[in-house]
Design a protein around this motif. Structure first.
Motif, PDB file in Angstrom:
ATOM      1  N   ARG A 162       0.936  -1.057   0.080  1.00 41.19           N
ATOM      2  CA  ARG A 162      -0.037  -0.215  -0.125  1.00 41.19           C
ATOM      3  C   ARG A 162       0.909   1.234   0.047  1.00 41.19           C
ATOM      4  N   TRP A 163       0.141   2.296  -0.386  1.00 42.23           N
ATOM      5  CA  TRP A 163       0.894   3.533  -0.123  1.00 42.23           C
ATOM      6  C   TRP A 163       0.690   4.311   1.052  1.00 42.23           C
ATOM      7  N   SER A 164       1.679   5.064   1.619  1.00 39.45           N
ATOM      8  CA  SER A 164       1.272   5.319   2.965  1.00 39.45           C
ATOM      9  C   SER A 164       1.843   7.063   2.986  1.00 39.45           C
ATOM     10  N   VAL A 165       1.134   7.777   4.139  1.00 37.42           N
ATOM     11  CA  VAL A 165       1.635   9.059   4.330  1.00 37.42           C
ATOM     12  C   VAL A 165       1.384  10.092   3.064  1.00 37.42           C
ATOM     13  N   PHE A 166       0.156  10.027   2.793  1.00 43.96           N
ATOM     14  CA  PHE A 166      -0.053  11.163   1.562  1.00 43.96           C
ATOM     15  C   PHE A 166       0.158  12.584   2.003  1.00 43.96           C
ATOM     16  N   LYS A 167       0.984  13.243   1.320  1.00 42.31           N
ATOM     17  CA  LYS A 167       1.485  14.497   1.805  1.00 42.31           C
ATOM     18  C   LYS A 167       1.739  15.456   0.612  1.00 42.31           C
ATOM     19  N   ASP A 168       1.053  16.822   0.779  1.00 43.63           N
ATOM     20  CA  ASP A 168       0.968  17.471  -0.360  1.00 43.63           C
ATOM     21  C   ASP A 168       0.615  16.888  -1.735  1.00 43.63           C
ATOM     22  N   CYS A 169      -0.185  16.141  -1.807  1.00 48.43           N
ATOM     23  CA  CYS A 169      -0.865  15.594  -2.945  1.00 48.43           C
ATOM     24  C   CYS A 169       0.387  14.593  -3.473  1.00 48.43           C
ATOM     25  N   ARG A 170       1.152  14.021  -2.692  1.00 46.22           N
ATOM     26  CA  ARG A 170       2.187  13.006  -3.278  1.00 46.22           C
ATOM     27  C   ARG A 170       2.153  12.083  -2.402  1.00 46.22           C
ATOM     28  N   PHE A 216       7.749   1.464  -4.995  1.00 44.49           N
ATOM     29  CA  PHE A 216       6.775   0.400  -5.069  1.00 44.49           C
ATOM     30  C   PHE A 216       7.070  -0.698  -5.281  1.00 44.49           C
ATOM     31  N   LYS A 217       8.240  -0.917  -6.402  1.00 47.03           N
ATOM     32  CA  LYS A 217       8.738  -2.306  -6.692  1.00 47.03           C
ATOM     33  C   LYS A 217       9.424  -3.127  -5.579  1.00 47.03           C
ATOM     34  N   MET A 218      10.201  -2.269  -4.836  1.00 52.17           N
ATOM     35  CA  MET A 218      10.844  -2.648  -3.683  1.00 52.17           C
ATOM     36  C   MET A 218       9.867  -3.198  -2.517  1.00 52.17           C
ATOM     37  N   ALA A 219       8.811  -2.516  -2.423  1.00 50.37           N
ATOM     38  CA  ALA A 219       7.706  -3.165  -1.501  1.00 50.37           C
ATOM     39  C   ALA A 219       7.124  -4.345  -1.801  1.00 50.37           C
ATOM     40  N   PHE A 250       9.278   2.114   2.218  1.00 54.08           N
ATOM     41  CA  PHE A 250      10.294   2.259   1.146  1.00 54.08           C
ATOM     42  C   PHE A 250      10.073   3.953   0.669  1.00 54.08           C
ATOM     43  N   SER A 251      11.213   4.613   0.951  1.00 56.22           N
ATOM     44  CA  SER A 251      10.676   6.031   0.778  1.00 56.22           C
ATOM     45  C   SER A 251      10.927   6.356  -0.873  1.00 56.22           C
ATOM     46  N   VAL A 252       9.647   7.087  -1.173  1.00 54.94           N
ATOM     47  CA  VAL A 252       9.606   7.694  -2.618  1.00 54.94           C
ATOM     48  C   VAL A 252      10.472   8.630  -2.913  1.00 54.94           C
ATOM     49  N   THR A 253      10.713   9.518  -1.910  1.00 58.26           N
ATOM     50  CA  THR A 253      11.710  10.573  -1.896  1.00 58.26           C
ATOM     51  C   THR A 253      13.381  10.294  -2.321  1.00 58.26           C
ATOM     52  N   LYS A 254      13.602   9.131  -1.459  1.00 59.72           N
ATOM     53  CA  LYS A 254      15.009   8.341  -1.673  1.00 59.72           C
ATOM     54  C   LYS A 254      14.959   7.523  -2.984  1.00 59.72           C
ATOM     55  N   PHE A 255      13.980   6.697  -3.458  1.00 60.40           N
ATOM     56  CA  PHE A 255      13.965   5.782  -4.379  1.00 60.40           C
ATOM     57  C   PHE A 255      13.306   6.147  -5.593  1.00 60.40           C
ATOM     58  N   GLY A 256      12.475   6.872  -5.605  1.00 60.58           N
ATOM     59  CA  GLY A 256      11.750   7.269  -6.619  1.00 60.58           C
ATOM     60  C   GLY A 256      10.227   6.591  -6.428  1.00 60.58           C
ATOM     61  N   LEU A 257       9.095   7.004  -7.281  1.00 61.56           N
ATOM     62  CA  LEU A 257       7.782   6.686  -7.113  1.00 61.56           C
ATOM     63  C   LEU A 257       7.925   5.030  -7.396  1.00 61.56           C
ATOM     64  N   LEU A 258       7.862   4.690  -8.649  1.00 59.26           N
ATOM     65  CA  LEU A 258       7.810   3.296  -9.122  1.00 59.26           C
ATOM     66  C   LEU A 258       8.980   2.367  -8.481  1.00 59.26           C
ATOM     67  N   THR A 291       4.610   9.483   0.010  1.00 55.85           N
ATOM     68  CA  THR A 291       5.888   9.528   0.455  1.00 55.85           C
ATOM     69  C   THR A 291       6.562   8.179   0.775  1.00 55.85           C
ATOM     70  N   TYR A 292       5.870   7.226   1.058  1.00 52.36           N
ATOM     71  CA  TYR A 292       6.216   5.784   1.052  1.00 52.36           C
ATOM     72  C   TYR A 292       5.337   4.781   0.494  1.00 52.36           C
ATOM     73  N   ALA A 293       6.221   3.622  -0.140  1.00 49.22           N
ATOM     74  CA  ALA A 293       5.603   2.371  -0.620  1.00 49.22           C
ATOM     75  C   ALA A 293       5.779   1.419   0.663  1.00 49.22           C
ATOM     76  N   GLU A 294       4.670   0.732   0.925  1.00 46.07           N
ATOM     77  CA  GLU A 294       4.657  -0.147   2.337  1.00 46.07           C
ATOM     78  C   GLU A 294       4.283  -1.492   2.063  1.00 46.07           C
ATOM     79  N   GLY A 295       5.380  -2.301   2.203  1.00 43.53           N
ATOM     80  CA  GLY A 295       4.966  -3.889   2.410  1.00 43.53           C
ATOM     81  C   GLY A 295       4.410  -4.420   3.644  1.00 43.53           C
ATOM     82  N   THR A 296       3.534  -5.112   3.760  1.00 48.40           N
ATOM     83  CA  THR A 296       3.004  -5.806   4.896  1.00 48.40           C
ATOM     84  C   THR A 296       2.980  -7.319   5.039  1.00 48.40           C
ATOM     85  N   CYS A 297       2.983  -7.839   6.043  1.00 52.24           N
ATOM     86  CA  CYS A 297       2.532  -9.327   6.129  1.00 52.24           C
ATOM     87  C   CYS A 297       2.683  -9.698   7.420  1.00 52.24           C
TER      88      CYS A 297
END
Length: 208
Positions: free
Chosen positions: A137-145, A175-178, A164-172, A147-153
């Protein structure tokens, strides 16, 4: 509140005892869309050998499974009746899982008696899932962006999360890392014999 009431109703239906007297009215037939046919004629509108149970589309609680009703016994889920005919009493607290994920397929080879936790390991992606991947899932929606892709189990009964930080790694890439992180955790759990099915594991990025 409505969903909670439906869950309570389903739990009560699953806890109801399926008696020998009730079972004596039916026999198993895989050509029946419910898996059941009438052995007896409890009233004039029913013919011996006709389909027992219905999908009851007008009944909101019956949209995801087939039910069979018979006075004075009440209403029962057809898959539980089919399982009981073949295997005897269902232990308290156990569920009947449709292995192929089709709640209308009550063929005996498609049914398995499982605990609630085991049953959840074969569940499909939820309707409200916004990512397209189970457990991601996506988490922490801020300023219409995002900020994290989140894997759970779930590990040892506890929810485990990896962000996994969108700022650090990029959006896709985030997401792929999660997705890949969750896949690796699912495989680790399966190596321990927990038997998560492909319906519960996202694999689109596995070979990229």
């Amino acid at each position: 509140k409505t969903n909670r009431k439906r869950k309570i109703i389903r739990m009560k239906e699953q806890e109801k005892e399926i008696t020998i007297e009730f079972l004596s009215n039916f026999y198993y037939d895989e050509t029946s869309p419910t898996g059941l046919r009438w052995r007896t004629q409890p009233h004039q509108r029913i013919k011996i050998g006709s389909i027992a149970g219905s999908v009851s589309s007008e009944d909101k609680r019956a949209k995801s499974r087939s039910l069979v009703r018979l006075k004075p016994f009440g209403k029962f889920v057809c898959s539980r009746v089919v399982w009981t005919i073949h295997n005897g009493e269902i232990p308290k607290g156990m569920s009947i899982d449709h292995l192929d994920g089709d709640p209308w397929n009550n063929k005996i080879e498609n049914l398995a008696c499982k605990s609630h936790a085991e049953n959840m390991r074969n569940c499909k992606k939820r309707k409200h899932n916004a990512s397209g991947f189970t457990g991601v899932r996506w988490s922490v929606f801020k300023d219409c962006r995002y900020t994290y892709a989140e894997g759970t189990c779930v590990i040892d009964g506890k929810m485990v999360t990896k962000k996994f930080s969108v700022t650090k790694f990029g959006l896709l890439p985030a997401f792929k890392m999660a997705v890949l992180w969750r896949m690796s955790k699912m495989k680790e759990l399966n190596s321990l014999g927990l038997n998560y099915t492909n319906r519960h594991i996202s694999g689109e990025f596995e070979n990229d």
